[in-house]
Design an enzyme around this catalytic site. Sequence first.
Site, PDB file in Angstrom:
ATOM      1  N   ARG A  58       0.676  -0.950  -0.101  1.00  0.00           N
ATOM      2  CA  ARG A  58      -0.330   0.042   0.240  1.00  0.00           C
ATOM      3  C   ARG A  58       0.721   1.807  -0.124  1.00  0.00           C
ATOM      4  O   ARG A  58       0.607   2.229  -0.463  1.00  0.00           O
ATOM      5  CB  ARG A  58      -0.853  -0.039   1.177  1.00  0.00           C
ATOM      6  CG  ARG A  58      -1.581   1.003   1.900  1.00  0.00           C
ATOM      7  CD  ARG A  58      -2.726   0.705   2.572  1.00  0.00           C
ATOM      8  NE  ARG A  58      -2.809   2.034   3.326  1.00  0.00           N
ATOM      9  CZ  ARG A  58      -3.924   2.933   2.393  1.00  0.00           C
ATOM     10  NH1 ARG A  58      -4.409   1.963   1.834  1.00  0.00           N
ATOM     11  NH2 ARG A  58      -4.891   3.275   3.551  1.00  0.00           N
ATOM     12  N   TYR A 105       3.708  10.873   3.244  1.00  0.00           N
ATOM     13  CA  TYR A 105       4.097  10.733   1.941  1.00  0.00           C
ATOM     14  C   TYR A 105       5.674  11.688   0.865  1.00  0.00           C
ATOM     15  O   TYR A 105       6.357  11.235   0.682  1.00  0.00           O
ATOM     16  CB  TYR A 105       3.499   9.765   0.809  1.00  0.00           C
ATOM     17  CG  TYR A 105       3.117   8.972   1.461  1.00  0.00           C
ATOM     18  CD1 TYR A 105       3.619   7.285   1.378  1.00  0.00           C
ATOM     19  CD2 TYR A 105       1.434   8.836   1.966  1.00  0.00           C
ATOM     20  CE1 TYR A 105       3.079   6.771   1.709  1.00  0.00           C
ATOM     21  CE2 TYR A 105       0.926   7.508   2.262  1.00  0.00           C
ATOM     22  CZ  TYR A 105       2.137   6.334   2.055  1.00  0.00           C
ATOM     23  OH  TYR A 105       0.939   5.406   2.741  1.00  0.00           O
TER      24      TYR A 105
END
Length: 323
Positions: free
Chosen positions: A268, A300
């Site tokens: 993921r 991220y």
Amino acid sequence: MSKRAPSDSSCTDNADIRAFVTELRRQNRSPHTQLNYGRDLHDFLHFYLLGEHGPEKTQQAGSVAEFRDWQAIDSQAVRAFLSFRVKQGICPRTLARQLSALRSFYDFLLEAERVLKNPAKGVKAPKQPQPLPKSLDVDLTQTLLEQPLATWQDVRDQAVFELLYSAGLRVSECAGLDLSPGLDQLHAGWVRVLGKGQKVRLAPVGSKAQAALQAWLKIRADVAQADEQAVFVNRHGNRLGVRSIQLRLDKKTQQAGLPTKMSPHRLRHACATHVLESSGDLRAVQEMLGHANLSTTQIYTKLDLQHLAQVYDQAHPRAKKRD
């Protein structure tokens, strides 16, 4: 006077702490919480009595058991304890629990009218570090997903792993996927998943994952129970569990000879990182992953910047090498 490390004793002979643990038991708090809170309070009191905050005359054997003057403890003593534990290298999660134990204990004493204030209430817990997710580069991901398929389980697993990577699903979402409405829009490149908080979202499915799913669906009926709605089933024909997916991924990782530990959540992360690296569209990644808050997805960007820094250090002729 130098301070000794808190005792590792799991119990205490202090009557007030014992009464508090008894109250936790009455409230049906878990045995784990009872044990840890009792130990945390014992460790704090041990530090307090042996440190500069404790009365000099209490620095003697048995003082922990005899201590009753909880009103004398102030917020400075609580902060000193936390600072001492930080220097010992205790993790922030444990420090936060120890502070919670002190707060709860003083709330207990306040209710019993034993003290007038809670010295731990105004003290902030050490900030929890937010670890960067461990991603997987594109080449290693490709190596994992291009292993030969020999059995029907391999075909099923290929569909599972391709879906985890293509759609960025949580492993629980993948295991919980049903034929309908889950795959009702597969032809259009979407799966419908039930995420955290019972929130439904559409997740994108790439061509590789679509092909892997179609290959699995062709043989699924030969394995699944007649009334089973789960997309992915085990050898008994029932819904495939989260733990089984992890075990199968472990096996796949070994077969691929990858020099790393693999997990469904790491696939993921790889999905999110690779999409963000290519597009830079943080909002799109948020929608894809089903994050309620953009702040959750922003981790991220840190990962992307970390990758950029590594590339820069390795490639730029005048880069200053980072430690």
